[in-house]
Design a protein around this motif. Structure first.
Motif, PDB file in Angstrom:
ATOM      1  N   ASP A  58      71.022  59.200  55.991  1.00  0.00           N
ATOM      2  CA  ASP A  58      70.691  60.731  55.558  1.00  0.00           C
ATOM      3  C   ASP A  58      71.685  61.524  56.514  1.00  0.00           C
ATOM      4  O   ASP A  58      72.338  62.461  55.731  1.00  0.00           O
ATOM      5  N   GLU A  59      71.809  61.370  57.783  1.00  0.00           N
ATOM      6  CA  GLU A  59      72.565  62.067  58.792  1.00  0.00           C
ATOM      7  C   GLU A  59      73.778  61.841  58.604  1.00  0.00           C
ATOM      8  O   GLU A  59      74.738  63.023  58.804  1.00  0.00           O
ATOM      9  N   MET A  60      74.285  60.895  57.930  1.00  0.00           N
ATOM     10  CA  MET A  60      75.739  60.718  57.744  1.00  0.00           C
ATOM     11  C   MET A  60      76.187  61.441  56.223  1.00  0.00           C
ATOM     12  O   MET A  60      77.576  61.541  56.103  1.00  0.00           O
ATOM     13  N   GLY A  61      75.380  61.677  55.414  1.00  0.00           N
ATOM     14  CA  GLY A  61      75.678  62.190  54.289  1.00  0.00           C
ATOM     15  C   GLY A  61      75.888  61.336  53.122  1.00  0.00           C
ATOM     16  O   GLY A  61      76.390  61.893  52.184  1.00  0.00           O
ATOM     17  N   TRP A  62      75.619  59.946  53.212  1.00  0.00           N
ATOM     18  CA  TRP A  62      76.248  58.984  52.269  1.00  0.00           C
ATOM     19  C   TRP A  62      75.036  58.925  51.151  1.00  0.00           C
ATOM     20  O   TRP A  62      73.814  59.377  51.404  1.00  0.00           O
ATOM     21  N   PRO A  63      75.321  58.411  49.991  1.00  0.00           N
ATOM     22  CA  PRO A  63      74.578  58.157  48.873  1.00  0.00           C
ATOM     23  C   PRO A  63      73.399  57.354  49.227  1.00  0.00           C
ATOM     24  O   PRO A  63      73.531  56.349  50.182  1.00  0.00           O
ATOM     25  N   PRO A  64      72.160  57.563  48.462  1.00  0.00           N
ATOM     26  CA  PRO A  64      71.032  56.662  48.741  1.00  0.00           C
ATOM     27  C   PRO A  64      71.403  55.220  48.469  1.00  0.00           C
ATOM     28  O   PRO A  64      72.304  54.650  47.835  1.00  0.00           O
ATOM     29  N   LEU A  65      70.868  54.150  49.387  1.00  0.00           N
ATOM     30  CA  LEU A  65      71.000  52.613  49.481  1.00  0.00           C
ATOM     31  C   LEU A  65      69.781  52.126  48.556  1.00  0.00           C
ATOM     32  O   LEU A  65      68.692  52.500  48.846  1.00  0.00           O
ATOM     33  N   VAL A  66      69.949  51.412  47.627  1.00  0.00           N
ATOM     34  CA  VAL A  66      68.984  50.624  47.011  1.00  0.00           C
ATOM     35  C   VAL A  66      69.218  49.035  46.771  1.00  0.00           C
ATOM     36  O   VAL A  66      70.411  48.715  47.144  1.00  0.00           O
ATOM     37  N   HIS A  67      68.257  48.445  46.833  1.00  0.00           N
ATOM     38  CA  HIS A  67      68.453  46.900  46.622  1.00  0.00           C
ATOM     39  C   HIS A  67      67.561  46.430  45.388  1.00  0.00           C
ATOM     40  O   HIS A  67      66.410  46.710  45.137  1.00  0.00           O
ATOM     41  N   SER A  68      68.013  45.441  44.629  1.00  0.00           N
ATOM     42  CA  SER A  68      67.332  44.677  43.721  1.00  0.00           C
ATOM     43  C   SER A  68      68.033  43.453  43.547  1.00  0.00           C
ATOM     44  O   SER A  68      69.044  43.082  44.043  1.00  0.00           O
ATOM     45  N   ARG A  69      66.898  42.490  43.112  1.00  0.00           N
ATOM     46  CA  ARG A  69      67.160  41.054  42.956  1.00  0.00           C
ATOM     47  C   ARG A  69      68.569  40.828  42.086  1.00  0.00           C
ATOM     48  O   ARG A  69      69.455  40.120  42.342  1.00  0.00           O
ATOM     49  N   ALA A  70      68.553  41.743  40.784  1.00  0.00           N
ATOM     50  CA  ALA A  70      69.618  41.506  40.013  1.00  0.00           C
ATOM     51  C   ALA A  70      70.946  42.048  40.535  1.00  0.00           C
ATOM     52  O   ALA A  70      71.943  41.372  40.046  1.00  0.00           O
ATOM     53  N   PRO A  79      69.218  59.052  39.000  1.00  0.00           N
ATOM     54  CA  PRO A  79      67.647  59.196  39.049  1.00  0.00           C
ATOM     55  C   PRO A  79      66.765  58.240  38.804  1.00  0.00           C
ATOM     56  O   PRO A  79      65.839  58.061  39.406  1.00  0.00           O
ATOM     57  N   ASP A  80      67.046  57.596  37.679  1.00  0.00           N
ATOM     58  CA  ASP A  80      66.419  56.324  37.358  1.00  0.00           C
ATOM     59  C   ASP A  80      66.303  55.283  37.887  1.00  0.00           C
ATOM     60  O   ASP A  80      65.186  54.554  38.245  1.00  0.00           O
ATOM     61  N   GLU A  81      67.402  54.874  38.459  1.00  0.00           N
ATOM     62  CA  GLU A  81      67.639  53.834  39.478  1.00  0.00           C
ATOM     63  C   GLU A  81      66.854  54.346  40.778  1.00  0.00           C
ATOM     64  O   GLU A  81      66.158  53.417  41.250  1.00  0.00           O
ATOM     65  N   LEU A  82      67.004  55.202  41.429  1.00  0.00           N
ATOM     66  CA  LEU A  82      66.443  55.839  42.363  1.00  0.00           C
ATOM     67  C   LEU A  82      64.734  55.782  42.343  1.00  0.00           C
ATOM     68  O   LEU A  82      64.159  55.051  43.154  1.00  0.00           O
ATOM     69  N   GLU A  83      64.348  56.460  41.301  1.00  0.00           N
ATOM     70  CA  GLU A  83      62.816  56.221  40.767  1.00  0.00           C
ATOM     71  C   GLU A  83      62.474  54.937  40.800  1.00  0.00           C
ATOM     72  O   GLU A  83      61.227  54.679  41.255  1.00  0.00           O
ATOM     73  N   GLN A  84      63.275  53.918  40.137  1.00  0.00           N
ATOM     74  CA  GLN A  84      62.621  52.655  39.855  1.00  0.00           C
ATOM     75  C   GLN A  84      62.559  51.903  41.282  1.00  0.00           C
ATOM     76  O   GLN A  84      61.660  51.327  41.393  1.00  0.00           O
ATOM     77  N   TYR A  85      63.432  52.034  42.141  1.00  0.00           N
ATOM     78  CA  TYR A  85      63.539  51.429  43.483  1.00  0.00           C
ATOM     79  C   TYR A  85      62.113  52.153  44.267  1.00  0.00           C
ATOM     80  O   TYR A  85      61.561  51.236  44.889  1.00  0.00           O
ATOM     81  N   ILE A  90      57.058  51.626  46.938  1.00  0.00           N
ATOM     82  CA  ILE A  90      55.795  52.203  47.024  1.00  0.00           C
ATOM     83  C   ILE A  90      54.737  50.943  46.847  1.00  0.00           C
ATOM     84  O   ILE A  90      53.635  50.899  47.640  1.00  0.00           O
ATOM     85  N   HIS A  91      54.888  50.324  45.600  1.00  0.00           N
ATOM     86  CA  HIS A  91      53.983  49.230  45.416  1.00  0.00           C
ATOM     87  C   HIS A  91      53.784  48.239  46.322  1.00  0.00           C
ATOM     88  O   HIS A  91      52.857  47.945  46.499  1.00  0.00           O
ATOM     89  N   GLU A  92      55.187  47.852  46.821  1.00  0.00           N
ATOM     90  CA  GLU A  92      55.159  46.766  48.106  1.00  0.00           C
ATOM     91  C   GLU A  92      54.251  47.391  49.339  1.00  0.00           C
ATOM     92  O   GLU A  92      53.321  46.670  49.794  1.00  0.00           O
ATOM     93  N   LYS A  93      54.440  48.647  49.823  1.00  0.00           N
ATOM     94  CA  LYS A  93      53.835  49.295  50.909  1.00  0.00           C
ATOM     95  C   LYS A  93      52.320  49.163  50.440  1.00  0.00           C
ATOM     96  O   LYS A  93      51.270  48.857  51.267  1.00  0.00           O
ATOM     97  N   LEU A  94      51.885  49.660  49.213  1.00  0.00           N
ATOM     98  CA  LEU A  94      50.461  49.619  48.954  1.00  0.00           C
ATOM     99  C   LEU A  94      49.807  48.445  48.810  1.00  0.00           C
ATOM    100  O   LEU A  94      48.832  48.269  49.520  1.00  0.00           O
TER     101      LEU A  94
END
Length: 136
Positions: A58-70, A79-85, A90-94
């Motif tokens: 965030d402090e470097m201003g880079w785009p969001p990093l996501v990870h998926s098995r696929a 926005p759809d990929e970010l929301e899905q991630y 959140i489900h994992e943390k829950l």
């Protein structure tokens, strides 16, 4: 609290390499072994670089990093990929919070019903569980 344990020059260099390689791979992602090989890093160096990347992204201003098995690790602004991630994380943390309550803190509370610290933990964890459940 930061995830990365090392914030020295080496970890920063690993992070810069990972960022550069992921930027070049966009919009595709790279799985851990592909990322490690492309950066010519050891598994430990790659994990350290990814941890520091998450700390400073965030402090470097880079785009969001996501990870998926696929798709592996990737930068995205979709926005759809970010929301899905985010929902998946959140489900994992829950699940983690619920298991901590059910398997450890709840039984501890039964063993020590007068322990103020344990009661406070249960109150806080129940609050965290409710919040996560709301946004999941």
């Amino acid at each position: 609290m930061p995830r990365s344990h090392r914030k020295g020059d080496a970890a920063r260099e690993h992070t810069r390499c990972i960022c550069r390689i992921l930027m070049e791979a966009r919009p595709a992602g790279l799985h851990f072994p592909q990322l490690r090989i492309a950066c010519e890093l050891t598994p430990a160096q790659t994990r350290s670089g990814l941890a520091l990347l998450r700390d400073i992204i965030d402090e470097m201003g880079w785009p969001p990093l996501v990870h998926s098995r696929a798709d592996g690790y990737m930068f995205t602004a979709d926005p759809d990929e970010l929301e899905q991630y985010e929902v998946a994380k959140i489900h994992e943390k829950l699940t983690e919070v619920r298991r901590l309550i059910i398997a450890t803190v709840g039984p501890h509370a039964r063993l020590a019903p007068d322990d103020k610290r344990v009661r406070h933990m249960i109150t806080q964890l129940n609050s965290d569980e409710s919040t996560l459940d709301l946004i999941a």
